[in-house]
Design an enzyme around this catalytic site. Structure first.
Site, PDB file in Angstrom:
ATOM      1  N   HIS A  21       0.834  -1.204   0.000  1.00  0.00           N
ATOM      2  CA  HIS A  21       0.000   0.000   0.000  1.00  0.00           C
ATOM      3  C   HIS A  21       0.866   1.250   0.000  1.00  0.00           C
ATOM      4  O   HIS A  21       1.901   1.299   0.657  1.00  0.00           O
ATOM      5  CB  HIS A  21      -0.901   0.012   1.241  1.00  0.00           C
ATOM      6  N   GLY A  58      -5.504   0.664  25.944  1.00  0.00           N
ATOM      7  CA  GLY A  58      -6.684  -0.119  26.320  1.00  0.00           C
ATOM      8  C   GLY A  58      -7.240  -0.999  25.227  1.00  0.00           C
ATOM      9  O   GLY A  58      -8.232  -1.715  25.412  1.00  0.00           O
ATOM     10  N   VAL A  99      -4.701  -6.169  22.180  1.00  0.00           N
ATOM     11  CA  VAL A  99      -3.709  -6.357  21.116  1.00  0.00           C
ATOM     12  C   VAL A  99      -3.021  -7.703  21.319  1.00  0.00           C
ATOM     13  O   VAL A  99      -2.460  -7.955  22.392  1.00  0.00           O
ATOM     14  CB  VAL A  99      -2.660  -5.225  21.142  1.00  0.00           C
ATOM     15  N   PRO A 100      -3.063  -8.608  20.349  1.00  0.00           N
ATOM     16  CA  PRO A 100      -2.387  -9.901  20.493  1.00  0.00           C
ATOM     17  C   PRO A 100      -0.877  -9.718  20.431  1.00  0.00           C
ATOM     18  O   PRO A 100      -0.396  -8.644  20.078  1.00  0.00           O
ATOM     19  CB  PRO A 100      -2.900 -10.694  19.294  1.00  0.00           C
ATOM     20  N   SER A 105       0.957 -11.420  18.436  1.00  0.00           N
ATOM     21  CA  SER A 105       1.310 -11.479  17.001  1.00  0.00           C
ATOM     22  C   SER A 105       0.019 -11.727  16.226  1.00  0.00           C
ATOM     23  O   SER A 105      -1.023 -12.032  16.834  1.00  0.00           O
ATOM     24  CB  SER A 105       2.277 -12.641  16.753  1.00  0.00           C
TER      25      SER A 105
END
Ligand code: ACO
Ligand code: LMR
Length: 611
Positions: free
Chosen positions: A277, A300, A303-304, A306
């Protein structure tokens, strides 16, 4: 009256789009989506495509509908004022001007710009204009988006099979937004497995200046009471994700937001990498994916560690909502049946149908046409002539040279017999009446029948039957007389024993010289001897001669069985020789009259007895 849409809803089951660009595949995909969602009306109101006609046929399920086509946006809008989505497939060269035109049209509320390569300056101008006008822009460089069970933009979410497996034919509880259309397809599937599916999915596009940002859509999802959790995919490069960090800190997003920023692999490259992109530059520092993921986590967002455990985080979040009673089990509508395009289904061996036609003489499907399985080029390579083509296309035989030669002789001798005969006369009259070639030719050919040119098959039948039965010629003549029938192949208006028809002589000589036996010709000549006793015009005429010499020819070839010979006579192949040959002459008479600029023919009344 359609209920006014809430501000946070861009698309619903009543949304209709104007599609700019002749993108028939994308439109068909939208209509297929409409069908499996059981929409009351198609989501495409019209196509804007100069020079592409006034409408185009599409499938709506297994039925067909016509979608109107307009040469410009103003006409399309005035005909479809309720269509408030403008899906712009214009190329980067004209995407800006066509989008500005659409934004300035009151009834257009949302525009989607598909093109990649829209200059950043133009994109920023479009964003400013949309902001001023209170319009929504998705893209540039986007595949679009989808409102599950309600409205699909173009090719969003890939094949209809993927849409069904992602359960996008009915709304779930998750709002999803991403920069990437490709990853969106994967996420829709993931959401269908880990949650009750997407309610809405938007791909904002990968440009540095998207018409709407990830946060714009996250905030819409926050407002939408039907959306219970939000899933988002960011990208390395740029600062958009920090807007989300700020919004989280300001408690503007209270719904669970599961988010991942892709491009963490950029750090393994020694230099800055430009990903697919335009906006995805593998820059380091706060623009890196890692920096963004940790900022989101601290603010907050869920978020994993990976992308690999993104799915797990989504599942956990949804299960938590379920435990809190915030999401209820969906009443699943039946999985919709997807009509499959016929050709695709045939290719996959899913459908069959009896053919309506059978052809055994030619096949045009290969690289070149084949006559009776012989490729056309082979005729030229082997220096074959027209008679050989007739042998293959009419008789399905590879005729030997003398048979080919005989056929060509027959065509030559029947090609014409002057302007006075009925066929030529009709062609001439039609030509002089101003008729075209085909009409004039047909006018002449319509006179071919039992008395003129069309007696060959009857002659072949009668003479073969009489000869094979061993009937004496006179007995044959008497039997025909007794039936009140003229013997086909006998008699002529002008040719006679004293004014012989040399065409007949040519054929007789050829047969005598080349055919192993000529029993049918001999029999016919015996008949002629008797009939001439009655009137000297009762000669074996050219129809009769073609008939009996052809019988002798075919019966002397070992490539025809007796059954095939009888079939040939029963079906009546031989009049075809006269029709084909005489067409040459009739066409000649047509051209002749055109060249002469001959006027309308009117028969002289003094040649008519008025009773
Ligand atoms: N078999 C037996 N008797 C015949 C035949 C025939 N084919 N043709 C004419 N006659 C008889 C008639 O019965 C009549 O006998 P009658 O005086 O006892 O009544 C007499 O001969 C004269 O008959 P007309 O019809 O006046 O003969 P005309 O010369 O006008 O007919 C025609 C010519 C139409 C070709 C006729 O001979 C005929 O019908 N032949 C059979 C069809 C045929 O072979 N047509 C192809 C012609 S060639 C071509 O078109 C390329
Ligand atoms: C022809 O071939 O047209 C002729 O034999 C008929 C005719 O009357 O001359």
């Amino acid at each position: 009256m359609v209920e006014k849409r809430k501000d946070y809803v861009l698309f619903d089951e009543n949304s209709q789009a104007l599609v700019y660009g002749f993108q028939v595949n994308a439109v068909q995909r939208m209509l297929d989506f409409d069908f499996i969602c059981k929409r009351a009306k198609p989501s495409v109101a019209a196509i804007i495509a100069p020079g592409q006609g006034v409408s185009h046929k599409f499938f709506y399920g297994t039925k067909e509908i016509m979608v109107p086509i307009y040469s410009d946006t103003v006409r399309a809008v005035s005909a479809h004022p309720h269509a408030d989505v403008f899906i712009n497939f214009a190329s980067f060269r004209s995407a800006y001007s066509t989008s500005v035109e659409a934004l300035n049209i009151k009834s257009i509320r949302t525009i989607v710009i598909i093109a990649e390569g829209v200059p950043e300056r133009r994109a920023r101008e479009l964003i400013a204009l949309a902001g001023k006008l209170g319009k929504h822009v998705i893209g540039p460089a986007t595949v679009g988006g989808i409102a599950a069970g309600a409205f699909r933009i173009g090719n969003t979410a890939g094949t209809i099979e993927n849409i069904v497996s992602s359960k996008l034919y009915r709304p779930g509880s998750v709002g999803f937004v991403s920069k990437s259309g490709g990853l969106s397809n994967e996420l829709y599937n993931m959401l269908a497995l880990a949650t009750d599916g997407a309610r809405e999915g938007i791909a904002v596009g990968g440009d540095a200046f998207p018409g709407s940002t990830l946060l714009d859509h996250i905030l819409r999802f926050q407002e939408n009471p039907e959306i219970k959790m939000i899933v988002a995919l960011g990208e390395v490069g740029g600062e958009d994700e920090y807007e989300i960090v700020e919004a989280l800190k300001q408690k503007k997003i209270s719904k669970p937001l599961v988010m991942w920023v892709t491009g963490t692999c950029a750090k393994v490259f020694p230099t800055e990498v430009q990903f697919g992109h335009a906006g995805a530059k593998g820059e380091g520092g706060r623009k890196s994916a890692d920096a963004k993921n940790s900022a989101l986590k601290q603010a907050g967002a869920i978020v994993p560690n990976s992308f690999n455990d993104f799915n797990e985080k989504i599942r956990e979040t949804f299960e938590k909502l379920r435990k809190e009673g915030k999401v209820k089990d969906l009443e699943e509508p039946g999985v919709p049946k997807i009509p499959k395009d016929y050709l695709k289904a045939v290719a996959e061996g899913l459908v069959r149908r009896p053919t309506n036609f059978v052809c055994t003489v030619s096949d045009d499907r290969g690289e070149e046409v084949a006559y009776n399985k012989v490729p056309l080029s082979k005729f030229f390579k082997d220096k074959k002539s027209l008679g050989s083509v007739i042998g293959h296309l009419w008789f399905k035989k590879d005729l030997p040279p003398f048979a080919v030669e005989f056929i060509e002789m027959a065509l030559m001798v029947v090609a014409d017999h002057g302007p006075a005969v009925s066929g030529a006369h009709n062609t001439i009259v039609a030509s002089r009446a101003g008729k075209d070639l085909v009409s004039s030719l047909c006018s002449g050919l319509l006179t071919v029948g039992p008395r003129f040119g069309g007696a060959i098959d009857d002659a072949a039948r009668c003479f073969k039957q009489a000869c094979d039965s061993g009937a004496a010629p006179q007995a044959f003549i008497d039997s025909m007389k007794a039936k009140g029938l003229n013997i086909p192949g006998i008699g002529h208006r002008v040719k006679s024993a004293t004014n012989p028809d040399l065409r007949v002589q040519i054929l007789k000589d050829y047969a005598k010289k080349n055919f192993p036996k000529t029993k049918y010709l001999d029999y016919a000549l015996e008949v002629e001897k008797q009939t001439l006793k009655k009137k000297n015009t009762l000669i074996l005429n050219v129809d009769g001669c073609v008939a009996v010499t052809f019988l002798d020819l075919v019966s002397s070839l070992d490539i025809f069985t007796e059954e095939e010979l009888n079939e040939l006579v029963d079906i009546g192949y031989l009049n075809g020789l006269f029709v084909l040959g005489r067409s040459i002459g009739l066409i000649g008479h047509y051209f002749d009259q055109k060249r002469l600029k001959a006027g309308l023919y009117r028969h002289p009344t003094d040649d008519i007895l008025y009773l």
